[in-house]
Write a protein that holds these residues in place. Structure first.
Motif, PDB file in Angstrom:
ATOM      1  N   LEU A  70       1.024  -1.136  -0.119  1.00 53.41           N
ATOM      2  CA  LEU A  70       0.144   0.121   0.300  1.00 53.41           C
ATOM      3  C   LEU A  70       0.924   1.314   0.089  1.00 53.41           C
ATOM      4  O   LEU A  70       1.691   1.409   1.082  1.00 53.41           O
ATOM      5  CB  LEU A  70      -0.887   0.003   1.170  1.00 53.41           C
ATOM      6  N   PHE A  71       0.990   1.995  -1.145  1.00 54.30           N
ATOM      7  CA  PHE A  71       1.657   3.150  -1.186  1.00 54.30           C
ATOM      8  C   PHE A  71       0.748   4.559  -1.202  1.00 54.30           C
ATOM      9  O   PHE A  71      -0.298   4.330  -1.234  1.00 54.30           O
ATOM     10  CB  PHE A  71       2.110   3.413  -2.793  1.00 54.30           C
ATOM     11  N   VAL A  72       1.539   5.512  -0.414  1.00 53.93           N
ATOM     12  CA  VAL A  72       0.681   6.801  -0.078  1.00 53.93           C
ATOM     13  C   VAL A  72       1.350   7.946  -0.979  1.00 53.93           C
ATOM     14  O   VAL A  72       2.770   7.815  -1.118  1.00 53.93           O
ATOM     15  CB  VAL A  72       0.344   7.014   1.089  1.00 53.93           C
ATOM     16  N   GLU A  73       0.509   8.931  -1.553  1.00 54.96           N
ATOM     17  CA  GLU A  73       1.247  10.048  -1.871  1.00 54.96           C
ATOM     18  C   GLU A  73       0.732  11.170  -1.169  1.00 54.96           C
ATOM     19  O   GLU A  73      -0.677  11.412  -1.041  1.00 54.96           O
ATOM     20  CB  GLU A  73       0.723  10.202  -3.387  1.00 54.96           C
ATOM     21  N   GLN A  74       1.230  11.908  -0.284  1.00 54.41           N
ATOM     22  CA  GLN A  74       0.816  12.744   0.758  1.00 54.41           C
ATOM     23  C   GLN A  74       0.027  14.105   0.011  1.00 54.41           C
ATOM     24  O   GLN A  74      -0.742  14.423   0.760  1.00 54.41           O
ATOM     25  CB  GLN A  74       1.977  13.237   1.727  1.00 54.41           C
ATOM     26  N   GLU A  75       0.529  14.556  -1.034  1.00 49.94           N
ATOM     27  CA  GLU A  75       0.007  15.333  -1.486  1.00 49.94           C
ATOM     28  C   GLU A  75       0.145  15.257  -3.261  1.00 49.94           C
ATOM     29  O   GLU A  75       1.420  14.710  -3.596  1.00 49.94           O
ATOM     30  CB  GLU A  75       0.315  16.801  -1.457  1.00 49.94           C
ATOM     31  N   ARG A  76      -0.547  15.841  -4.122  1.00 59.32           N
ATOM     32  CA  ARG A  76      -0.248  15.676  -5.561  1.00 59.32           C
ATOM     33  C   ARG A  76       1.042  15.955  -6.039  1.00 59.32           C
ATOM     34  O   ARG A  76       1.592  17.290  -5.739  1.00 59.32           O
ATOM     35  CB  ARG A  76      -1.256  16.325  -6.391  1.00 59.32           C
ATOM     36  N   GLY A  77       1.797  15.087  -6.588  1.00 53.39           N
ATOM     37  CA  GLY A  77       3.177  15.676  -7.122  1.00 53.39           C
ATOM     38  C   GLY A  77       4.344  15.240  -6.118  1.00 53.39           C
ATOM     39  O   GLY A  77       5.605  15.158  -6.515  1.00 53.39           O
ATOM     40  N   ALA A  78       3.801  14.734  -5.058  1.00 52.44           N
ATOM     41  CA  ALA A  78       4.911  14.247  -4.136  1.00 52.44           C
ATOM     42  C   ALA A  78       5.479  12.902  -4.358  1.00 52.44           C
ATOM     43  O   ALA A  78       4.809  12.123  -4.912  1.00 52.44           O
ATOM     44  CB  ALA A  78       4.425  14.324  -2.420  1.00 52.44           C
ATOM     45  N   PRO A  79       6.693  12.529  -3.813  1.00 47.70           N
ATOM     46  CA  PRO A  79       7.080  11.250  -3.982  1.00 47.70           C
ATOM     47  C   PRO A  79       6.105  10.249  -3.319  1.00 47.70           C
ATOM     48  O   PRO A  79       5.576  10.436  -2.273  1.00 47.70           O
ATOM     49  CB  PRO A  79       8.448  11.008  -3.185  1.00 47.70           C
ATOM     50  N   PHE A  80       5.828   8.865  -4.029  1.00 47.92           N
ATOM     51  CA  PHE A  80       5.080   8.025  -3.309  1.00 47.92           C
ATOM     52  C   PHE A  80       6.138   7.193  -2.382  1.00 47.92           C
ATOM     53  O   PHE A  80       7.312   6.964  -2.624  1.00 47.92           O
ATOM     54  CB  PHE A  80       4.470   6.955  -4.392  1.00 47.92           C
ATOM     55  N   ILE A  81       5.357   6.714  -1.134  1.00 44.57           N
ATOM     56  CA  ILE A  81       6.237   5.977  -0.174  1.00 44.57           C
ATOM     57  C   ILE A  81       5.423   4.694  -0.044  1.00 44.57           C
ATOM     58  O   ILE A  81       4.231   4.803   0.190  1.00 44.57           O
ATOM     59  CB  ILE A  81       6.738   6.746   0.950  1.00 44.57           C
ATOM     60  N   VAL A  82       6.120   3.701   0.652  1.00 41.34           N
ATOM     61  CA  VAL A  82       5.175   2.494   1.133  1.00 41.34           C
ATOM     62  C   VAL A  82       4.791   2.724   2.421  1.00 41.34           C
ATOM     63  O   VAL A  82       5.347   3.174   3.339  1.00 41.34           O
ATOM     64  CB  VAL A  82       6.389   1.189   1.021  1.00 41.34           C
ATOM     65  N   HIS A  83       3.427   2.696   2.522  1.00 43.05           N
ATOM     66  CA  HIS A  83       3.016   2.868   3.755  1.00 43.05           C
ATOM     67  C   HIS A  83       2.679   1.534   4.447  1.00 43.05           C
ATOM     68  O   HIS A  83       2.893   1.471   5.634  1.00 43.05           O
ATOM     69  CB  HIS A  83       1.347   3.401   3.660  1.00 43.05           C
TER      70      HIS A  83
END
Length: 237
Positions: A208-221
């Motif tokens: 499950l990845f997340v993007e904190q705000e549009r355009g931010a790098p995705f990170i593994v949640h």
């Protein structure tokens, strides 16, 4: 915030390590690395050609990025994610290769594997209740007028064109590589990923990845292993 369901090897898997050093960023925690060196490719060129996959992190898309439905909570999404992982069989792709999709290079299966197609379709369908409807701007960004009829129908039904019968598994390693750089890029990727190409690929986890705000790098949640074969036999019985 946006969420996405991706396939990714585990954080300390050798493939994850090879890919994160190539892309110069680890989606597990966000650590960055120096731009790698390659014969025949300048450092600035490599950084430019890996910019998109670096932001998204090394993965194969299953459920494309989506905003959470207003009637659902993150806790409910995580509970469904945990349940899916515990109930879903791990399996292998018999052969993965370094291939090209248009001008993109990626680690891809050597053929279409029905078990992989079914797995991806299950993710799309089972997590659909958590996806907020696309905005008009989101739809416009996909340029529906340029999509095939099947892709356009998928966009409106599932929020992403390349799902179900149109799904093609790929773990992206570059953005669009101009023809003049393609031979050097092919040689470098063949060298760097020789231990993982022309070899089986275990589909044994889900992220499950997340993007904190549009355009931010995705990170593994969250990353979870799929159920071992012995447990899956118990589930099926």
């Amino acid at each position: 915030m946006r969420y996405a369901l991706y396939f990714s090897p585990a954080e300390h898997h050798p493939l994850t390590k090879a890919a994160t050093h190539w892309l110069a960023r680890n989606a597990f925690g966000g650590e960055t690395f120096p731009t790698p060196e390659a014969d025949g490719l300048a450092g600035d060129t490599i950084r430019e050609l890996t910019a998109d996959p670096r932001r998204y992190g090394f993965h194969a898309t299953l459920k494309a990025p989506f905003e959470l439905h207003p009637d659902r909570s993150e806790a409910e999404l995580i509970a469904a994610f945990e349940r899916f992982a515990s109930e879903t069989p791990a399996f292998d792709i018999s052969n993965a290769i370094i291939g090209q999709i248009g001008r993109f290079f990626a680690l891809v299966p050597d053929t279409v594997y029905p078990e992989l197609q079914d797995f991806a379709a299950r993710v799309v369908e089972e997590f659909e209740p958590f996806r907020a409807p696309l905005s008009e701007a989101d739809i416009a960004r996909r340029k529906p007028e340029a999509l095939s009829e099947a892709h356009r129908a998928n966009l409106h039904r599932w929020g992403y064109p390349y799902v179900m019968e149109e799904f093609r598994f790929h773990m992206t390693l570059t953005g669009q590589v101009p023809p003049e750089h393609a031979p050097a890029m092919r040689g470098e990727l063949d060298r760097r990923f020789s231990a993982f190409a022309n070899a089986p690929l275990a589909i044994d986890g889900i992220a499950l990845f997340v993007e904190q705000e549009r355009g931010a790098p995705f990170i593994v949640h969250r990353w979870l292993p799929l159920a071992p074969a012995s447990e899956n036999r118990k589930i099926a019985s």
